[in-house]
Design an enzyme around this catalytic site. Structure first.
Site, short mmCIF file in Angstrom:
data_model
loop_
_atom_site.label_atom_id
_atom_site.label_comp_id
_atom_site.label_asym_id
_atom_site.label_seq_id
_atom_site.Cartn_x
_atom_site.Cartn_y
_atom_site.Cartn_z
N ASN A 1 24.36 12.63 -2.38
CA ASN A 1 24.38 14.10 -2.33
C ASN A 1 23.19 14.70 -3.08
O ASN A 1 23.18 15.88 -3.37
CB ASN A 1 25.70 14.63 -2.89
N GLU B 1 25.42 16.67 -10.56
CA GLU B 1 25.94 16.88 -9.21
C GLU B 1 25.47 18.22 -8.65
O GLU B 1 25.07 19.10 -9.42
CB GLU B 1 27.47 16.87 -9.25
N ASP C 1 23.51 8.20 -18.25
CA ASP C 1 24.88 8.70 -18.16
C ASP C 1 25.91 7.62 -18.50
O ASP C 1 25.58 6.43 -18.61
CB ASP C 1 25.16 9.26 -16.75
N HIS D 1 22.24 13.75 -6.17
CA HIS D 1 22.38 13.80 -7.63
C HIS D 1 21.43 12.82 -8.32
O HIS D 1 21.04 11.81 -7.76
CB HIS D 1 23.84 13.63 -8.09
C1 GLP Z 1 25.55 6.69 -9.77
C2 GLP Z 1 24.65 6.89 -10.99
C3 GLP Z 1 23.27 7.38 -10.58
C4 GLP Z 1 22.75 6.55 -9.42
C5 GLP Z 1 23.65 6.72 -8.23
C6 GLP Z 1 23.19 5.99 -6.99
O1 GLP Z 1 26.23 7.84 -9.42
N1 GLP Z 1 25.17 7.79 -11.96
O2 GLP Z 1 22.39 7.33 -11.70
O3 GLP Z 1 21.44 6.92 -9.10
O4 GLP Z 1 24.93 6.21 -8.60
O5 GLP Z 1 23.58 4.68 -7.05
P1 GLP Z 1 23.11 3.53 -6.08
O6 GLP Z 1 21.75 3.14 -6.55
O7 GLP Z 1 24.11 2.44 -6.28
O8 GLP Z 1 23.11 4.09 -4.70
#
Ligand code: GLP
Length: 236
Positions: free
Chosen positions: A136, A143, A67, A138
């Site tokens: 959440n 989402e 993304d 995702h």
């Molecule tokens: C972002 C990214 C996700 C990632 C998520 C969790 O929203 N788009 O790909 O998995 O954050 O991030 P973290 O690993 O910092 O908790």
């Protein structure tokens, strides 16, 4: 599903890097689906070390990232392109021309999404997709929604996601509200999926993802249907 319970973040990161390195060793021209966020950082550090020690060679791989924020140029410090360059690509012997991140500056996000899916298809799909997990549920920026969205698409970020990602920006207003994300289709079509989840604050959502009902309200729950899913968790 294979569930590996790591004792801490260090062990999780090592195990994840070992699996990614094994994938590259077995198939040097692998297509790797990569993720941003704080969770993969330890795995990337381990991979950089392995590359330095000549234990793994990135020269033939192709990467497709999950993304990108809409509106951030590739050189913006908070863009996911910059994150990948800083935390992996600039520090291993990958061919930068073969690293792909959706273009967040595309004037037409729908056309960019279509281009990205076509690219993944032309590459023959993803051999190994690395995923982190949002609070959440995702994955990428898929989402919670009324239904699973298969193609790459532009999304409005959930308020909770904006809150969670605010820590990387000066203030909340600077956090982009839109992103382009690979859809559930390309993720589920990946031949192998590696989900890494770290932190006590993710224990509850991980339980729902792995053992709760499969629902687009918890997007990662669809991974229960993947036939080669490895989960590495350090959430105790
Ligand atoms: C972002 C990214 C996700 C990632 C998520 C969790 O929203 N788009 O790909 O998995 O954050 O991030 P973290 O690993 O910092 O908790």
């Amino acid at each position: 599903m294979r569930l590996i319970k790591a004792k801490d973040y260090g062990e999780l990161s090592q195990a994840a890097a070992n699996i990614i390195a094994a994938q590259i060793t077995l198939k040097p021209e692998s297509v790797l689906g990569l993720a941003t966020g704080s969770t993969p950082l330890g795995a990337y550090k381990n991979l950089i070390e392995k590359n330095k020690n000549k234990d793994v060679d990135f020269s033939q791989i192709t990467t497709v990232n999950l993304d990108e924020y809409c509106g951030l140029t590739p050189d913006n410090e908070q863009s996911y392109r910059r994150f990948m360059d800083n935390n992996l690509f600039n520090r291993v012997n990958v061919n930068k021309g073969k690293t792909n991140v959706p273009d967040g500056t595309a004037k037409d996000p729908a056309a960019e999404s279509e281009r990205y899916d076509k690219l993944i298809e032309e590459l023959g799909g993803i051999d190994l997709q690395l995923l982190g997990l949002g609070h959440n549920g995702h994955i990428g920026f898929n989402e919670p929604a009324p239904e699973f969205v298969k193609p790459t698409h532009a999304v409005e970020l959930a308020e909770t996601t904006i809150d969670a990602n605010m820590r990387f920006f000066k203030n909340r207003d600077e956090v982009p509200q839109k992103a382009i994300t690979m859809g559930i289709g390309a993720i589920m079509n990946a031949r192998k999926v590696l989900l890494i989840v770290s932190g006590k604050d993710k224990a509850e959502i991980l339980e729902k993802v792995l053992y709760g009902p499969i629902t687009p309200n918890v997007p990662a729950s669809i991974l229960q249907l993947h036939n080669d899913l490895i989960v590495i968790s350090a959430v105790d």
